[in-house]
Design a protein around this motif. Structure first.
Motif: not given
Length: 178
Positions: A89, A120, A134, A138, A146-149, A165-167
């Motif tokens: 990351i 997060s 992103l 991925e 990635i689950t949420k941006v 970002v959440q992943g």
């Protein structure tokens, strides 16, 4: 009609009835029985005995070692651990010219032979760089989803965004790596 004719007629009717029952009832059941016997014979031949099972187990363990080694080598220097995920990351953020403000570990759970590491991130950068970043996460050496941006422009008219970002990252469990 004489008695002999009656007996002959009765025997002929019984014979015809016997042939009719033979072809309608018995033959169908026998064909089913032979079909089932053939299926059982095929299954009996395909079932492995204990020696075959031991050999197959050894082959699968060898394949597992080879595939695990290939996964580790394909990670481009990022180890299969939480530290490896954090380094990936950080490295990708630096490569894509994003400022990584914060990494927060989240829920960790085991899914089969994989460990799911939640995280997060808080980043600062442009929209275009975020997309490239992103994508690089991925499609990188460690599977990341990635689950949420969320992107917020704190200074109107500026191209700089604060991005949350959440992943989830997926790594091999320690038991697999042994």
């Amino acid at each position: 009609m004489t008695d002999i004719r009656k007996y002959q007629f009765g025997i002929a009717v019984i014979g015809i009835l016997f042939v009719y029952l033979l072809f309608t009832e018995v033959a169908g059941r026998w064909s089913d029985a032979f079909r089932l016997y053939g299926e059982i014979s095929v299954k009996k031949e395909s079932v492995l005995n204990s020696e075959d099972l031991l050999q197959r187990t050894a082959e699968l363990r060898t394949k597992k070692k080879i595939l695990t080694t290939q996964i580790i080598q394909a990670n481009q220097g990022f180890e299969q651990s939480q530290i490896g995920v954090v380094r990936l990351i950080q490295t990708r953020a630096k490569e894509k010219n994003l400022y990584l403000r914060m990494i927060t570990p989240m829920e960790t759970r085991t899914v089969g032979q994989m460990v799911e590491l939640g995280f997060s991130l808080e980043l600062i950068g442009s929209y275009n760089r975020l997309g490239v970043y992103l994508t690089s996460l991925e499609t990188g050496p460690i599977p990341i989803m990635i689950t949420k941006v969320e992107a917020v422009n704190q200074h109107p008219g500026s191209a700089v965004l604060v991005i949350s970002v959440q992943g989830k990252a997926f790594i091999l469990s320690k038991s697999v790596l042994k």
